[in-house]
Design an enzyme around this catalytic site. Structure first.
Site, PDB file in Angstrom:
ATOM      1  N   ARG A 109       5.008   7.247  -3.096  1.00  0.00           N
ATOM      2  CA  ARG A 109       5.746   5.836  -3.106  1.00  0.00           C
ATOM      3  C   ARG A 109       6.441   5.556  -1.915  1.00  0.00           C
ATOM      4  O   ARG A 109       6.314   6.095  -0.877  1.00  0.00           O
ATOM      5  CB  ARG A 109       6.539   6.120  -4.310  1.00  0.00           C
ATOM      6  CG  ARG A 109       7.727   7.023  -4.076  1.00  0.00           C
ATOM      7  CD  ARG A 109       8.513   7.269  -5.481  1.00  0.00           C
ATOM      8  NE  ARG A 109       9.276   8.491  -5.347  1.00  0.00           N
ATOM      9  CZ  ARG A 109       9.954   9.189  -6.133  1.00  0.00           C
ATOM     10  NH1 ARG A 109       9.889   8.659  -7.580  1.00  0.00           N
ATOM     11  NH2 ARG A 109      10.931   9.850  -6.139  1.00  0.00           N
ATOM     12  N   CYS A 116       6.786  10.926   8.571  1.00  0.00           N
ATOM     13  CA  CYS A 116       7.163  11.111   7.183  1.00  0.00           C
ATOM     14  C   CYS A 116       6.351  12.075   6.501  1.00  0.00           C
ATOM     15  O   CYS A 116       5.315  11.997   6.154  1.00  0.00           O
ATOM     16  CB  CYS A 116       7.230   9.988   6.584  1.00  0.00           C
ATOM     17  SG  CYS A 116       7.380   9.843   4.806  1.00  0.00           S
ATOM     18  N   CYS A 156       4.513  11.002   3.318  1.00  0.00           N
ATOM     19  CA  CYS A 156       3.472  10.440   3.647  1.00  0.00           C
ATOM     20  C   CYS A 156       2.184  11.241   4.224  1.00  0.00           C
ATOM     21  O   CYS A 156       1.162  10.973   4.099  1.00  0.00           O
ATOM     22  CB  CYS A 156       3.539   9.443   4.859  1.00  0.00           C
ATOM     23  SG  CYS A 156       5.325   8.062   4.445  1.00  0.00           S
TER      24      CYS A 156
END
Ligand SMILES: *[C@@H]1O[C@H](CO)[C@@H](O)[C@H](O)[C@H]1NC(C)=O
Ligand SMILES: *[C@@H]1O[C@H](CO)[C@@H](O)[C@H](O)[C@H]1NC(C)=O
Ligand SMILES: *[C@@H]1O[C@H](CO)[C@@H](O)[C@H](O)[C@H]1NC(C)=O
Length: 469
Positions: A188, A395, A398
């Protein structure tokens, strides 16, 4: 003589694409909805199916079953090394972004059957793994092991690091590799964007899509001197590429679209100390897919989502014989549950097979084995490089989903390029040539689950957009 199916498939798809786009004028700027969806309605040029049939097939048949499958223990635990260093440049850490963090599993959370290092795709193999431990302990050779079993285990191990792999495989035995519960770490919106995120996608597009460096991708915020005509230049370059290379680009673009749909559908809408709320952000969706806001690129991106869906669907329908073998098990240690999940898996695979994909596979590249092999190798090397770039994503969350989805797509390509090996697979007994590791299986289905979710989400966005002018 077996002809490489993927090649014919891609040629078929792109031939249709060329034929269709020649006759299709972009519709005049209209409602918010049609500005995103103008290219994904009616007949798709990627197959002789229409979007409505495909949507219904996915949303009502594939999607709900896949969700149940992916919630099972076998599919929710993914072993991955998130600590590998980026081989290409220094990575800015995004540890500061809370939503980027990934919580690895405590070792007692993962079922024993999954954690144990030995292969348990069959009772025979399980028994052999146990017997080996036993034999080692006793310092004796266990005569009860059939030669066939020994050979099977040996082959499996060997094929795990075979040259067929489209991805740089994580060393699963490395102490840095950890199990991650995918259900607890959903993909998300994380706030990871800007130059660092762009650098990743730039590397993927600019350096890895068989692309001359002088041609800039349109709407690339890092490119200097972005002009009106650059998009057109890019697409005329794309037209000039051989079809397989265009297909490669379309796969990457489809994956990119899918990821952006997830981030728009699970956007962090509210972030206060007492409450975090994720949900649909239509503005974000429009910024990525609206025809006007993206200078025409958005609708093409959505069309590429359907392309990657069809390719992964095709791979699943082709790999059915591998999973149908009676000795194949989705082993977690809970025999009854494992049986149920295997039935569900087969049900899904039969469903993918039942989808009427009518490709005209007969008239292309007949007898050009050498070019095909060369192209496969090029495809593979470029794709492997993309999987390595995933270790550069700052990240961590991710990175997790990037690695999982590229590995899944890589597995789909491996299946399509190994088609003749699967076709010749014996009903029983070890297959000497084709094998998928647990990692590949988990990533294949989770990656397809992500694409399937994106197509389902398009329905939601379509409805939201209908209420806008
Ligand atoms: C595999 O071995 C484990 C113990 O090592 C055992 O609990 C399990 O039932 C075995 N599975 C099969 C299918 O034989
Ligand atoms: C792999 O990717 C890196 C980083 O984008 C690039 O420097 C390198 O040239 C690429 N290699 C191949 C074979 O594509
Ligand atoms: C939705 O996304 C846009 C950026 O595309 C952002 O400016 C806006 O604040 C977001 N809306 C909400 C409610 O978070």
């Amino acid at each position: 003589m077996p002809r490489p199916l993927l090649l014919q498939l891609l040629l078929g798809l792109l031939w249709r694409c060329a034929a269709a786009s020649a006759s299709q004028q972009p519709p005049p700027a209209a409602s918010a909805e049609s500005r995103c969806f103008c290219q994904v309605t009616g007949y798709l040029d990627d197959c002789t199916c229409d979007v409505e049939t495909l949507d219904a097939f996915n949303n009502y048949k594939v999607f709900p079953r896949l969700q149940t499958l992916l919630e099972s223990d076998y599919f929710r635990y993914y072993k991955v090394n998130l600590k590998k260093s980026c081989p290409f440049w220094n990575v800015n850490s995004h540890c500061g972004i809370r939503d980027c963090a990934v919580q690895p599993c405590q070792s007692d959370e993962v079922p024993d059957g999954i954690r144990s290092a030995s292969y348990k795709y069959s009772e025979e193999a399980n028994a052999s793994a146990k017997d080996c431990e036993e034999a080692e302990r006793l310092g004796a050779v266990d005569e009860s092991l059939s030669e066939e079993t020994v050979e099977a285990v040996r082959q499996w191990t060997r094929h795990d690091d075979s040259a067929d792999s489209f991805c740089e495989v994580d060393d699963i035995q490395s102490p840095e590799a950890e199990y991650v519960d995918l259900l607890l770490n959903p993909e998300r919106y994380t706030g990871y964007k800007g130059p660092d995120a762009w650098k990743i996608w730039n590397s993927i597009y600019e350096e890895n899509c068989f692309k001359p460096h002088s041609v800039q991708r349109p709407l690339n915020p890092l490119a200097t001197g972005r002009g009106e005509n650059e998009g057109n230049l890019f697409y005329s370059w794309l037209e000039g590429l051989c079809v397989e290379k265009r297909a490669f680009y379309k796969l990457i673009s489809g994956l990119h679209s899918s990821i952006n749909i997830h981030l728009s559908a699970r956007y962090l809408l509210q972030d206060t100390w007492s409450k975090k709320q994720w949900g649909h952000n239509v503005t974000e969706f429009q910024q990525r897919f609206d025809e006007v806001l993206t200078q025409g690129e958005g609708p093409r991106r959505l069309k590429n989502l359907y392309f990657i869906f069809l390719i992964e669907l095709r791979a699943l329908s082709k790999v059915l014989p591998f999973f149908e073998r009676p000795d194949f098990q989705l082993f977690t240690g809970n025999k009854e549950r494992d049986g149920e999940i295997k039935s569900l898996l087969l049900e899904i695979l039969h469903l993918t097979k039942s989808f009427p994909l009518h490709f005209d596979e007969n008239s292309f590249f007949v007898g050009k084995q050498r070019e095909a092999a060369k192209l496969k190798e090029e495809f593979r090397l470029h794709f492997r490089n993309i999987s390595r770039i995933m270790d550069c994503v700052g990240c961590i969350k991710c990175r997790l989903w990037g690695k999982l989805q590229t590995q899944g797509l890589g597995t789909a390509l491996k299946i399509l390029f190994s088609e003749s090996q699967i076709e010749n697979m014996p009903e029983r007994g070890p297959s000497p040539t084709f094998h998928l590791t647990r990692q590949e299986i988990v990533s294949l289905f989770n990656a397809f689950g992500r694409i399937s979710t994106s197509i389902k989400e398009l329905d939601n966005f379509r409805n939201f957009l209908q209420t806008l002018p």
